[in-house]
Design a protein around this motif. Structure first.
Motif, mmCIF file in Angstrom:
data_model
loop_
_atom_site.group_PDB
_atom_site.id
_atom_site.type_symbol
_atom_site.label_atom_id
_atom_site.label_comp_id
_atom_site.label_asym_id
_atom_site.label_seq_id
_atom_site.Cartn_x
_atom_site.Cartn_y
_atom_site.Cartn_z
ATOM 1 N N VAL A 57 -3.731 -2.514 -8.560
ATOM 2 C CA VAL A 57 -3.653 -3.819 -8.612
ATOM 3 C C VAL A 57 -3.586 -4.227 -7.240
ATOM 4 O O VAL A 57 -2.600 -3.708 -6.505
ATOM 5 N N ASN A 58 -4.566 -4.972 -6.779
ATOM 6 C CA ASN A 58 -4.387 -5.521 -5.264
ATOM 7 C C ASN A 58 -4.417 -4.163 -4.365
ATOM 8 O O ASN A 58 -3.624 -4.239 -3.045
ATOM 9 N N GLY A 59 -4.911 -3.102 -4.738
ATOM 10 C CA GLY A 59 -5.065 -1.876 -3.753
ATOM 11 C C GLY A 59 -3.879 -1.044 -3.869
ATOM 12 O O GLY A 59 -3.926 0.177 -3.392
ATOM 13 N N SER A 60 -2.849 -1.197 -4.984
ATOM 14 C CA SER A 60 -1.592 -0.512 -5.129
ATOM 15 C C SER A 60 -1.781 0.127 -6.494
ATOM 16 O O SER A 60 -2.280 -0.545 -7.499
ATOM 17 N N SER A 61 -1.518 1.475 -6.525
ATOM 18 C CA SER A 61 -1.735 2.356 -7.607
ATOM 19 C C SER A 61 -0.605 1.925 -8.590
ATOM 20 O O SER A 61 0.554 1.591 -8.437
ATOM 21 N N VAL A 62 -0.957 1.558 -10.005
ATOM 22 C CA VAL A 62 -0.081 1.085 -10.967
ATOM 23 C C VAL A 62 -0.316 2.045 -12.417
ATOM 24 O O VAL A 62 -1.205 2.693 -12.532
ATOM 25 N N THR A 63 0.897 2.072 -12.878
ATOM 26 C CA THR A 63 0.956 2.719 -14.580
ATOM 27 C C THR A 63 1.284 1.725 -15.405
ATOM 28 O O THR A 63 1.175 2.194 -16.748
ATOM 29 N N SER A 64 1.379 0.393 -15.035
ATOM 30 C CA SER A 64 1.803 -0.545 -16.166
ATOM 31 C C SER A 64 1.537 -2.026 -15.401
ATOM 32 O O SER A 64 1.544 -1.968 -14.234
ATOM 33 N N THR A 121 -3.444 -9.375 -16.049
ATOM 34 C CA THR A 121 -3.625 -8.941 -14.778
ATOM 35 C C THR A 121 -4.895 -8.061 -14.800
ATOM 36 O O THR A 121 -5.097 -7.467 -15.606
ATOM 37 N N THR A 122 -5.677 -8.279 -13.508
ATOM 38 C CA THR A 122 -6.916 -7.614 -13.392
ATOM 39 C C THR A 122 -6.875 -6.415 -12.793
ATOM 40 O O THR A 122 -6.162 -6.236 -11.690
ATOM 41 N N ILE A 123 -7.148 -5.291 -13.493
ATOM 42 C CA ILE A 123 -6.720 -3.996 -13.240
ATOM 43 C C ILE A 123 -8.312 -3.221 -12.651
ATOM 44 O O ILE A 123 -9.275 -3.675 -13.276
ATOM 45 N N THR A 124 -7.907 -2.739 -11.579
ATOM 46 C CA THR A 124 -9.588 -2.189 -10.917
ATOM 47 C C THR A 124 -9.332 -0.534 -11.014
ATOM 48 O O THR A 124 -8.230 -0.172 -10.768
ATOM 49 N N LEU A 125 -10.399 0.121 -11.527
ATOM 50 C CA LEU A 125 -10.448 1.367 -11.574
ATOM 51 C C LEU A 125 -10.944 2.221 -10.620
ATOM 52 O O LEU A 125 -12.286 1.796 -10.287
ATOM 53 N N THR A 126 -10.459 3.185 -10.393
ATOM 54 C CA THR A 126 -11.378 4.125 -9.187
ATOM 55 C C THR A 126 -11.291 5.632 -9.839
ATOM 56 O O THR A 126 -10.307 6.095 -10.241
#
Length: 649
Positions: A219-226, A231-236
């Protein structure tokens, strides 16, 4: 009346006499009277002192007295010192089972000393402090597992947040607002009353977990686990080396599909599971053409980790020189015409070189001589030269090469290299060391090939190194049959200083095994092989016999490594007859290869003949004068020779 006065006068005299006898300071003391302990029965003056004892079993505090003894009627002061965290509970003074009144308060107490010894005792109890909960705690409540506690006691706290709140921190104070440290909901009770409070904070907005396999959610370039809903989640994706992303699969709740667009999705109000699908990348295998051979691969494209097999075919007269994959950065494994490599995460190029075939020339190590070639490898048609060097005393017997014909004579031979490896073998045979086929005269030096050298030949020259190294014995006497030499008795070149047997062995008192005066070989057999009833044959029990049986001489005995034994009395006398010839031969052989014939410290030599005067003795022979009238204990140390018989015909 006169009688009364007379009586009074007598009584007064008696009193005065008693004063002097008892040591009373005045008549009044005596008239008032003392008790048995010297105490004044009417509380008069008293010089008697009594002890004050403090009970030793007192714990958690100390009681001390201002004096250790006192006279009756004196005031005794007691000082009370409780241990940290304790206070005085009771204090008593007693004479036996009778108590003495103790006065005062606090840590100073007194009592009046009675006319007897006093024991003081005391009890201390632990001080407890109150535990109270602060009023008006917002958004929750707290409790303690006890309402009071002693110093150092562990107190456990429990916090209960109100709905929508969570526990934040503890606040425990003691005394005058002194902070008490709380660790994992517990604290150690101080020496003060305490007040307990806690802080509760509002819970954050609800978040839902993101469980991802094969990539990262950000989220906004920071890794998240929740994340919170919406919230818009970006997958890499994180494909393994050699793989690429094929598709995303996002599910929420009970397998509800969540749409992924350009690697992003909107977080639902549920936990989600994310997984990625990957496929292997196709890489190319290129093999440029090369001269003098070909290389082919079983695959033109392959995935990372695949095994690629190369088939190599060399032209006639050539062999594979090298094969590399991507210049050698990828290892090609295997031997011969088949090689393999594991496909990397890139296209590969296979290169091969071919060289003219070298065929090996092998010459196994052989004994008694060497053969060397001027080439260790050669091509077909090359000329290979062999150099032959026999060892001293040997000559070439035969030489051959597999697949080739050897030409030439003498110690230089040649052959033409075939289209195959060649193995050269050679054998050497002995050149006789001695000039006699067999020893047959006194003074003959016997060699390890069974030949001999007569004294007439070596008396006027030095022995060669070969002759010295291979000498094993010297002929002491030759026995004849019908005038023809039949057998020679030879003497070994080495000696030992040993006992015949130990005094605990069966042979020590066994006269039968030492009774074969003319046959030392029979004595040896009776002991070594049990023919004479001996069952305890060991090196420790029969040192000299063992040494003779295992005699190896100074050098190589070759095939003449058995049938050595210690001589009998008669055989040793025969040796004495030839001592001059033996000493002359040993002088020629030299001390490097032979011992001095006669021991420098002991000229009496052991035999295996039983001494007639004692069952525990064997006969000795003096090799300086030939005297044989001596006996020695079988367990005594002495010089020992070995002899061997050689047939002369």
């Amino acid at each position: 009346m006169k009688k009364t006065r007379r009586f009074a006068t007598l009584f007064l005299c008696a009193v005065i006499a008693a004063v002097f006898l008892t040591g009373c300071s005045n008549i009044a003391d005596f008239i008032r009277g003392n008790d048995n302990n010297g105490n004044n029965g009417n509380n008069g003056n008293n010089s008697q002192s009594y002890t004050i004892s403090i009970e030793r079993s007192i714990t958690n505090g100390i009681v001390s007295s201002n004096k250790t003894s006192a006279r009756a009627g004196e005031t005794v002061v007691l000082i009370v010192t409780p241990s940290n965290g304790y206070e005085l509970s009771t204090i008593t003074a007693a004479v036996d089972s009778n108590s003495v009144t103790v006065n005062g308060t606090g840590n100073t107490r007194t009592f009046i000393m009675p006319a007897n010894n006093v024991t003081v005792n005391a009890q201390f109890t632990q001080i407890t402090y109150s535990i109270s909960v602060a009023e008006n705690i917002a958004h929750g409540s707290v409790t303690a597992d006890k309402s009071s506690a002693a110093e150092g006691e562990t107190v456990t706290l429990t916090a209960t947040p109100a709905n929508g709140y969570q526990f934040s921190a503890w606040n425990v104070t003691a005394g005058e607002n002194e902070t008490v440290t709380v660790t994992s909901g517990t604290f150690s009770m101080p020496a003060h009353d305490v007040t307990i409070s806690a802080t509760f904070t509002e819970l954050p907005p609800a978040t839902y977990s993101i469980t991802i396999t094969g990539g990262t959610a950000t989220v906004n370039g920071s890794s998240v686990t929740s994340a919170t809903a919406g919230t818009t989640i970006t997958l890499t994706a994180a494909p393994a080396t050699g793989y690429q992303l094929s598709a995303w699969n996002v599910t929420a709740g009970e397998n509800e599909t969540v749409t992924v667009t350009n690697g992003t999705f909107t977080m639902p109000a549920q936990n989600v599971t994310v997984s990625a699908t990957f496929t292997a990348i196709d890489y190319y295998v290129s093999i440029p053409a090369t001269s003098n051979g070909t290389v082919t691969a079983n695959k033109q494209t392959a995935h990372i980790g695949d095994t690629v097999t190369l088939t190599i075919s060399a032209s006639t007269g050539y062999q594979l020189g090298s094969v590399t994959v991507n210049g050698g950065s990828v290892s090609a494994n295997g031997t011969g015409n088949t090689r393999t490599f594991t496909m990397p995460a890139s296209d590969v190029t296979v290169n091969a070189t071919f060289t003219a075939t070298d065929y090996s020339v092998s010459i196994p190590t052989t004994s008694n001589g060497t053969v060397t070639a001027n080439k260790q490898t050669a091509h077909i048609g090359d000329t290979v030269t062999l150099t032959i060097v026999p060892s001293d005393g040997y000559k070439l017997d035969s030489i051959s090469a597999t697949g080739a014909t050897i030409s030439g004579t003498g110690n230089t031979r040649t052959f033409t290299m075939p289209a195959a490896a060649v193995n050269v073998t050679a054998s050497f045979i002995t050149i006789n060391i001695g000039t006699k086929a067999k020893p047959n005269a006194v003074g003959d030096i016997v060699f390890n090939d069974g030949t001999a050298l007569p004294a007439s030949e070596y008396q006027t020259r030095n022995l060669t190194n070969r002759e010295k190294q291979n000498a094993i014995a010297v002929v002491a006497v030759v026995a004849s049959f019908n005038g023809v030499p039949d057998h020679a008795i030879t003497v070994g070149l080495k000696q030992e200083y040993l006992p015949i047997c130990s005094n605990t062995s069966q042979g020590y008192t066994n006269t039968q095994v030492f009774s074969h005066d003319g046959d030392a070989g029979q004595t040896r057999d009776d002991i070594c092989y049990g023919d004479g009833g001996i069952t305890d044959y060991t090196q420790a029990n029969y040192p000299a016999i063992y040494w003779a049986q295992n005699y190896t001489g100074f050098g190589n005995l070759g095939s003449i490594n058995n049938d050595w034994f210690i001589p009998t009395q008669q055989e040793l006398l025969y040796v004495y007859e030839g001592k001059d010839a033996i000493m002359a031969a040993i002088d020629k052989i030299g001390s490097q290869y032979a011992d001095s014939f006669i021991h420098e410290n002991h000229t009496y030599y052991h035999t295996v003949t039983q001494f007639s005067n004692s069952e525990t003795h064997i006969c000795l022979v003096n090799l300086e004068d030939g005297n044989d009238n001596y006996g020695q204990y079988k367990d005594s140390y002495g010089p020992v020779l070995v002899i061997r018989y050689f047939q002369c015909n």
